[in-house]
Design an enzyme around this catalytic site. Structure first.
Site, PDB file in Angstrom:
ATOM      1  N   ASP A  94      -0.885   9.560  -0.361  1.00 12.27           N
ATOM      2  CA  ASP A  94       0.091   8.316  -0.871  1.00 12.27           C
ATOM      3  C   ASP A  94       0.211   7.213   0.324  1.00 12.27           C
ATOM      4  OD1 ASP A  94       1.941   7.744  -1.663  1.00 12.27           O
ATOM      5  OD2 ASP A  94       3.725   9.048  -1.497  1.00 12.27           O
ATOM      6  N   TRP A 123       8.079  12.107   2.438  1.00 10.64           N
ATOM      7  CA  TRP A 123       7.690  12.409   1.354  1.00 10.64           C
ATOM      8  C   TRP A 123       6.685  12.387   1.099  1.00 10.64           C
ATOM      9  CZ3 TRP A 123      10.110   9.853  -2.376  1.00 10.64           C
ATOM     10  CH2 TRP A 123      10.688   8.551  -2.587  1.00 10.64           C
ATOM     11  N   LYS A 164       7.300  -1.353  -3.651  1.00  8.05           N
ATOM     12  CA  LYS A 164       6.852  -1.697  -1.685  1.00  8.05           C
ATOM     13  C   LYS A 164       6.150  -2.986  -1.263  1.00  8.05           C
ATOM     14  CE  LYS A 164       8.932   2.417  -1.096  1.00  8.05           C
ATOM     15  NZ  LYS A 164       8.488   3.809  -1.637  1.00  8.05           N
TER      16      LYS A 164
HETATM   17  C1  LIG Z   1       9.083   4.859  -1.761  1.00  3.62           C
HETATM   18  C2  LIG Z   1       7.728   6.304  -2.201  1.00  3.62           C
HETATM   19  C3  LIG Z   1       7.128   7.613  -2.712  1.00  3.62           C
HETATM   20  C4  LIG Z   1       8.048   7.477  -4.584  1.00  3.62           C
HETATM   21  O1  LIG Z   1       7.822   6.089  -5.014  1.00  3.62           O
HETATM   22  P1  LIG Z   1       8.754   6.677  -6.578  1.00  3.62           P
HETATM   23  O2  LIG Z   1       7.682   5.359  -6.576  1.00  3.62           O
HETATM   24  O3  LIG Z   1       9.870   5.820  -6.316  1.00  3.62           O
HETATM   25  O4  LIG Z   1       8.319   7.729  -6.660  1.00  3.62           O
HETATM   26  C5  LIG Z   1       6.529   8.180  -2.562  1.00  3.62           C
HETATM   27  N1  LIG Z   1       6.012   7.819  -1.515  1.00  3.62           N
HETATM   28  C6  LIG Z   1       6.035   7.273  -0.025  1.00  3.62           C
HETATM   29  C7  LIG Z   1       5.580   6.595   1.018  1.00  3.62           C
HETATM   30  C8  LIG Z   1       7.369   6.095  -0.511  1.00  3.62           C
HETATM   31  O5  LIG Z   1       7.343   5.362   0.176  1.00  3.62           O
END
Ligand SMILES: *Cc1c(COP(=O)(O)O)cnc(C)c1O
Length: 363
Positions: free
Chosen positions: A174, A104, A198
């Site tokens: 993030d 990511w 998540k």
């Molecule tokens: C799942 C995830 C993403 C992507 O998220 P989306 O909402 O599907 O764009 C980005 N960063 C991390 C750390 C993730 O676990």
């Protein structure tokens, strides 16, 4: 009505607190006497405005943030933030620093490269991201526009347990897969973003926490919908927001508060993760963790078995036993148990019992 719920270890969209789902079910046909559901209601209505306000307030309260921060509810997933961040805060001529700790963060870097100059301040790609970088390995560029990191590496099962020191550079994280899993110093961060699906709620909304002083500090040429100030100025109501997702995120935030806040979440999450990690560590090598011990994630537990055949059998039999979503991501292989805030302790106990039994039969 009897409903059979299984234990869902999926990385995302992921399991939600049962109490929240029951509340949603109760309110679905008639939200607080409105005679309609949230799904059918104008985002300009009083009930929705109240939800929107409360969600921002609850998020700030849980993060210990005051008036110098805003919380925005946006669309496009964390993936849109990969572009929105450099569009707004990587001016021409400047350099943005990226700390790479997984797939990511690589994706975030890729988008920034399309917009401006970047610098990799540290990476643990060698050895397939079994850990997060140490402070001594981080080499920042001269006056970076910001420093971007990924707090929890969903795919590899690693997590930062102490955030990096970046001096007076803007730190951006993030936190899609570990936001609100434990207390942390949110004021350290200029911007935090997280896709909700998540650890915060259902898919469809991305939470952005941003220091107020940054708002408006961006080039005038950025499209309206991709500007943070657009959404801050209109309290996330510039266009139609994902009302149902925001409503559910707010219920999850209330639930976290009822559980005792982030300190309680941490204690629960540590106890849950220990059940699985201890089983790995005491298996005499039958189960092998992907992450180095010091970087182990509380949220995503990645491990291998002695062979791919056994890994396949494990997934199939576990699914039959009511333990779903355990197949690992293809870049790591093996198994991954995602044990977010909403995973009950009993789910981790059931997985541990299954692991012990599986080893007995196949070890
Ligand atoms: C799942 C995830 C993403 C992507 O998220 P989306 O909402 O599907 O764009 C980005 N960063 C991390 C750390 C993730 O676990």
């Amino acid at each position: 009505m009897f409903v059979k719920r299984i234990y869902n270890f999926s990385a995302g969209p992921a399991t939600l607190p049962l109490a929240v789902l029951e509340e949603v079910q109760k309110q679905l046909l008639d939200f607080e006497g409105q005679g309609m559901s949230i799904l059918e209601m104008s985002h300009r209505s009083k009930p929705y405005e109240a939800i929107n306000k409360e969600a921002e307030a609850n998020m700030k309260e849980l993060l210990g943030l005051g008036d110098d921060y805003r919380v925005l509810f946006l669309q496009g997933g964390a993936s849109t933030q990969f572009s929105m961040l450099p569009l707004n805060y990587l001016p021409q001529g400047a350099t943005a620093d990226y700390i790479l700790s997984g797939v990511w963060s690589e994706k975030a870097l890729k988008e920034a490269k399309l917009i401006g100059k970047t610098h990799v301040a540290a990476t643990t790609a060698e050895g397939n991201y079994t850990r997060v970088p140490q402070q001594a390995e981080i080499v920042l560029s001269d006056k970076p526009a910001y420093v971007h990191m990924t707090s929890n590496n969903t795919i590899f099962g690693t997590q930062w347990h102490e955030f990096p020191e970046v001096g007076d550079a803007l730190l951006v994280a993030d936190m899609s897969s570990d936001m609100l899993c434990k207390p942390f110093d949110a004021k350290k961060f200029a911007i935090i973003y997280a896709g909700a699906q998540k650890n915060l709620g259902p898919a469809g909304v991305t939470v952005v926490v941003i220091r107020k002083e940054l708002l408006g500090n961006n080039p005038k040429t950025i499209p309206t919908m991709l500007r943070y100030d657009t959404h801050a100025d209109s309290d996330s109501l510039y266009n139609t927001p994902p009302v149902f997702s925001v409503y559910m995120v707010n219920l999850v935030l209330r639930w976290i508060k009822e559980q005792g806040g982030l300190t309680a979440m941490q204690a629960k999450n540590e106890a849950k993760a220990a059940l699985i990690y201890n089983t790995i560590d005491e298996s005499g090598g039958f189960y092998r963790g992907h992450a180095e011990v010091g970087s182990r994630s509380l949220m995503n537990i990645t491990f291998r078995l002695p062979s791919e055949e056994l890994e396949k059998a494990f997934v199939t039999e576990a699914t039959k036993a009511g333990l779903d979503g355990l197949k690992g991501h293809r870049s790591v292989g093996g198994l991954r148990a995602s044990v977010y805030n909403a995973m009950p302790h009993e789910g981790c106990q059931a997985l541990r019992d299954f692991m012990l039994d599986f080893q007995k039969r196949n070890g």
